[in-house]
Motif scaffolding. Structure first.
Motif, PDB file in Angstrom:
ATOM      1  N   THR A 120       3.674  19.413  53.844  1.00  0.00           N
ATOM      2  CA  THR A 120       4.984  18.841  54.171  1.00  0.00           C
ATOM      3  C   THR A 120       5.088  17.369  53.782  1.00  0.00           C
ATOM      4  N   GLN A 121       3.957  16.765  53.438  1.00  0.00           N
ATOM      5  CA  GLN A 121       3.954  15.330  53.163  1.00  0.00           C
ATOM      6  C   GLN A 121       4.863  14.967  52.003  1.00  0.00           C
ATOM      7  N   LEU A 122       4.946  15.836  50.995  1.00  0.00           N
ATOM      8  CA  LEU A 122       5.764  15.551  49.820  1.00  0.00           C
ATOM      9  C   LEU A 122       6.968  16.491  49.725  1.00  0.00           C
ATOM     10  N   GLU A 123       7.516  16.866  50.866  1.00  0.00           N
ATOM     11  CA  GLU A 123       8.745  17.663  50.922  1.00  0.00           C
ATOM     12  C   GLU A 123       9.924  16.735  51.197  1.00  0.00           C
ATOM     13  N   PRO A 124      10.871  16.606  50.269  1.00  0.00           N
ATOM     14  CA  PRO A 124      12.088  15.839  50.587  1.00  0.00           C
ATOM     15  C   PRO A 124      12.804  16.446  51.791  1.00  0.00           C
ATOM     16  N   LEU A 125      13.422  15.586  52.607  1.00  0.00           N
ATOM     17  CA  LEU A 125      14.082  16.043  53.824  1.00  0.00           C
ATOM     18  C   LEU A 125      15.566  15.716  53.791  1.00  0.00           C
ATOM     19  N   ARG A 126      16.361  16.680  54.248  1.00  0.00           N
ATOM     20  CA  ARG A 126      17.807  16.499  54.419  1.00  0.00           C
ATOM     21  C   ARG A 126      18.500  16.032  53.150  1.00  0.00           C
ATOM     22  N   GLY A 127      17.939  16.414  51.997  1.00  0.00           N
ATOM     23  CA  GLY A 127      18.565  16.063  50.731  1.00  0.00           C
ATOM     24  C   GLY A 127      18.459  14.612  50.343  1.00  0.00           C
ATOM     25  N   ILE A 128      17.642  13.820  51.074  1.00  0.00           N
ATOM     26  CA  ILE A 128      17.471  12.397  50.759  1.00  0.00           C
ATOM     27  C   ILE A 128      16.332  12.242  49.757  1.00  0.00           C
ATOM     28  N   PRO A 129      16.533  11.466  48.675  1.00  0.00           N
ATOM     29  CA  PRO A 129      15.478  11.286  47.680  1.00  0.00           C
ATOM     30  C   PRO A 129      14.178  10.771  48.316  1.00  0.00           C
ATOM     31  N   LEU A 130      13.062  11.294  47.822  1.00  0.00           N
ATOM     32  CA  LEU A 130      11.748  10.881  48.300  1.00  0.00           C
ATOM     33  C   LEU A 130      11.007  10.188  47.160  1.00  0.00           C
ATOM     34  N   LYS A 131      10.468   9.012  47.459  1.00  0.00           N
ATOM     35  CA  LYS A 131       9.694   8.268  46.481  1.00  0.00           C
ATOM     36  C   LYS A 131       8.264   8.083  47.009  1.00  0.00           C
ATOM     37  N   LEU A 132       7.307   8.277  46.146  1.00  0.00           N
ATOM     38  CA  LEU A 132       5.921   7.955  46.480  1.00  0.00           C
ATOM     39  C   LEU A 132       5.628   6.546  45.985  1.00  0.00           C
ATOM     40  N   ILE A 133       5.171   5.684  46.874  1.00  0.00           N
ATOM     41  CA  ILE A 133       4.814   4.312  46.514  1.00  0.00           C
ATOM     42  C   ILE A 133       3.302   4.240  46.354  1.00  0.00           C
ATOM     43  N   SER A 134       2.860   3.895  45.163  1.00  0.00           N
ATOM     44  CA  SER A 134       1.434   3.810  44.849  1.00  0.00           C
ATOM     45  C   SER A 134       0.987   2.352  44.905  1.00  0.00           C
ATOM     46  N   ILE A 135      -0.008   2.083  45.764  1.00  0.00           N
ATOM     47  CA  ILE A 135      -0.557   0.735  45.918  1.00  0.00           C
ATOM     48  C   ILE A 135      -2.031   0.765  45.547  1.00  0.00           C
ATOM     49  N   GLN A 136      -2.434  -0.167  44.718  1.00  0.00           N
ATOM     50  CA  GLN A 136      -3.842  -0.310  44.351  1.00  0.00           C
ATOM     51  C   GLN A 136      -4.380  -1.615  44.928  1.00  0.00           C
ATOM     52  N   LEU A 137      -5.437  -1.503  45.710  1.00  0.00           N
ATOM     53  CA  LEU A 137      -6.091  -2.669  46.286  1.00  0.00           C
ATOM     54  C   LEU A 137      -7.440  -2.885  45.622  1.00  0.00           C
ATOM     55  N   THR A 149       3.876  22.265  47.629  1.00  0.00           N
ATOM     56  CA  THR A 149       4.819  22.457  48.733  1.00  0.00           C
ATOM     57  C   THR A 149       4.783  23.910  49.192  1.00  0.00           C
ATOM     58  N   ALA A 150       5.404  24.157  50.330  1.00  0.00           N
ATOM     59  CA  ALA A 150       5.389  25.505  50.890  1.00  0.00           C
ATOM     60  C   ALA A 150       6.038  26.509  49.939  1.00  0.00           C
ATOM     61  N   ASP A 151       7.182  26.156  49.361  1.00  0.00           N
ATOM     62  CA  ASP A 151       7.871  27.089  48.461  1.00  0.00           C
ATOM     63  C   ASP A 151       7.021  27.386  47.233  1.00  0.00           C
ATOM     64  N   ARG A 152       6.425  26.384  46.640  1.00  0.00           N
ATOM     65  CA  ARG A 152       5.614  26.584  45.428  1.00  0.00           C
ATOM     66  C   ARG A 152       4.375  27.422  45.727  1.00  0.00           C
ATOM     67  N   LEU A 153       3.725  27.133  46.849  1.00  0.00           N
ATOM     68  CA  LEU A 153       2.512  27.869  47.173  1.00  0.00           C
ATOM     69  C   LEU A 153       2.818  29.305  47.592  1.00  0.00           C
ATOM     70  N   ALA A 154       3.897  29.500  48.327  1.00  0.00           N
ATOM     71  CA  ALA A 154       4.257  30.851  48.761  1.00  0.00           C
ATOM     72  C   ALA A 154       4.534  31.755  47.576  1.00  0.00           C
ATOM     73  N   ALA A 155       5.070  31.163  46.493  1.00  0.00           N
ATOM     74  CA  ALA A 155       5.373  31.950  45.302  1.00  0.00           C
ATOM     75  C   ALA A 155       4.122  32.302  44.505  1.00  0.00           C
ATOM     76  N   ALA A 156       3.031  31.587  44.757  1.00  0.00           N
ATOM     77  CA  ALA A 156       1.836  31.781  43.924  1.00  0.00           C
ATOM     78  C   ALA A 156       0.646  32.363  44.676  1.00  0.00           C
ATOM     79  N   ILE A 157       0.617  32.245  46.002  1.00  0.00           N
ATOM     80  CA  ILE A 157      -0.570  32.631  46.768  1.00  0.00           C
ATOM     81  C   ILE A 157      -0.227  33.759  47.733  1.00  0.00           C
ATOM     82  N   PRO A 158      -0.908  34.901  47.611  1.00  0.00           N
ATOM     83  CA  PRO A 158      -0.687  35.991  48.573  1.00  0.00           C
ATOM     84  C   PRO A 158      -1.072  35.551  49.989  1.00  0.00           C
ATOM     85  N   ASN A 159      -0.321  35.999  50.964  1.00  0.00           N
ATOM     86  CA  ASN A 159      -0.604  35.673  52.364  1.00  0.00           C
ATOM     87  C   ASN A 159      -0.742  34.165  52.568  1.00  0.00           C
TER      88      ASN A 159
END
Length: 336
Positions: free
Chosen positions: A204-221, A290-300
């Motif tokens: 669920t970490q990378l599932e957009p919610l309520r139709g709002i765009p989701l951005k991943l912010i990459s930080i290198q330390l 994501t759940a939709d992608r995995l459900a389409a590819a992985i049995p059970n």
């Protein structure tokens, strides 16, 4: 010795330390008592019921013992007319006998075996380690993750004020993404690697919610020093000041993420940003499990749990952010 400890029973002839029964008598008196321990170097035990501590005081010889990872044990240096003294203190809580046993063991290592204090403390803690819970602190991955989120929180405080910024930091307190804003959600990922390789946890970490765009912010330390970087504790202190009256909300989020102020000395690494953060669209082209992608590819598929995976964004094209977040990231092309 104070009058409150006058009911001590006799110990065996030649005994170096009080019996367990006598330790209880001293403690129950409620009065501070300083007990000398015969030998060289000079050692004294300061038994202090009002403050709930037992402290060994002796002459200091370098180096200092490392007690940062141990709960209830602290060390400090004190200047005196007799030179620099070492004070090793144990907070008693419900373990008076363990505290007393540890400190008398250190005195024995100093006086009977001639060990320097750092070695004496290490040896004694090894003998008594089952009596003191070790501090573990955050894992390196969680330390980096919290550092990155705080950098973003600090930026948002400066751009939109502490109220809106702190309220947008939803990740630690809910199932939302790390930062929830009206026009965009942000998921923060931080790494100390030279590549933008980040760990993802769950589906669920990378599932957009309520139709709002989701951005991943990459930080290198990258590791730095006290002149060019900050420890996690220092960054937390700085953000708390900037949060002002919203500090209680910040503290609640820190606690939810596993931060404990008493562990601050465990985080000795100074961090600085390797480069500017990048933003990436989490859309149909992003390699998210994501759940939709995995459900389409992985049995059970519902039987799958505890899913973690790494995504290397080094060669991905970064994107921009809407105002007032635009200055947070750069969209310059990257070269591996």
């Amino acid at each position: 010795m104070s009058s409150g400890a006058s009911n001590l029973t006799a110990t065996s002839e030649g005994a170096r330390h009080l019996s367990v029964a006598n330790v209880d008598v001293v403690w129950m008196s409620g009065n501070p008592v300083v007990l000398p321990i015969v030998g060289v170097p000079t050692c004294k035990l300061d038994i202090d019921p009002p403050n709930g501590t037992v402290t060994l005081i002796t002459a200091f010889t370098p180096p200092e013992p490392d007690v940062a990872k141990w709960r209830n044990i602290t060390f400090r240096l004190v200047d005196s007319d007799d030179g620099e003294l070492a004070e090793l203190s144990v907070t008693v809580e419900d373990n008076l006998h363990g505290a007393y046993g540890l400190l008398t063991s250190v005195a024995d290592q100093l006086q009977l075996h001639g060990e320097p204090i750092a070695s004496a403390v290490a040896t004694s803690i090894t003998k008594h380690r089952n009596l003191f819970a070790g501090r573990t602190g955050l894992s390196n991955e969680k330390e980096l993750g919290l550092f990155g989120e705080l950098l973003i929180l600090e930026f948002l405080i400066e751009r939109m004020g502490p109220g809106h910024a702190v309220e947008s930091w939803q990740g630690p307190r809910s199932e939302e993404h790390d930062f929830v804003l009206s026009e965009v959600h942000l998921e923060i990922k931080t790494t100390a690697s030279e590549q933008r390789k980040h760990m993802m946890h769950g589906i669920t970490q990378l599932e957009p919610l309520r139709g709002i765009p989701l951005k991943l912010i990459s930080i290198q330390l990258t590791r730095s020093n006290h002149e060019g970087g900050l420890t996690l504790g220092q960054l937390i202190s700085r953000v708390r000041v900037k949060a002002g009256g919203y500090r209680p909300m910040v503290d609640a989020s820190l606690e939810a993420l596993g931060w404990d102020d008493t562990d601050v000395k465990l985080y000795k690494t100074f961090w600085t940003q390797r480069n500017d953060p990048r933003a990436y669209d989490v859309d149909e082209r992003f390699p998210a499990l994501t759940a939709d992608r995995l459900a389409a590819a992985i049995p059970n598929f519902p039987a799958v749990s505890n899913l973690s995976y790494a995504v290397d964004l080094t060669h991905f094209k970064p994107t921009d952010l809407p105002e007032p977040l635009a200055a947070l990231v750069t969209i310059d092309a990257e070269h591996p």
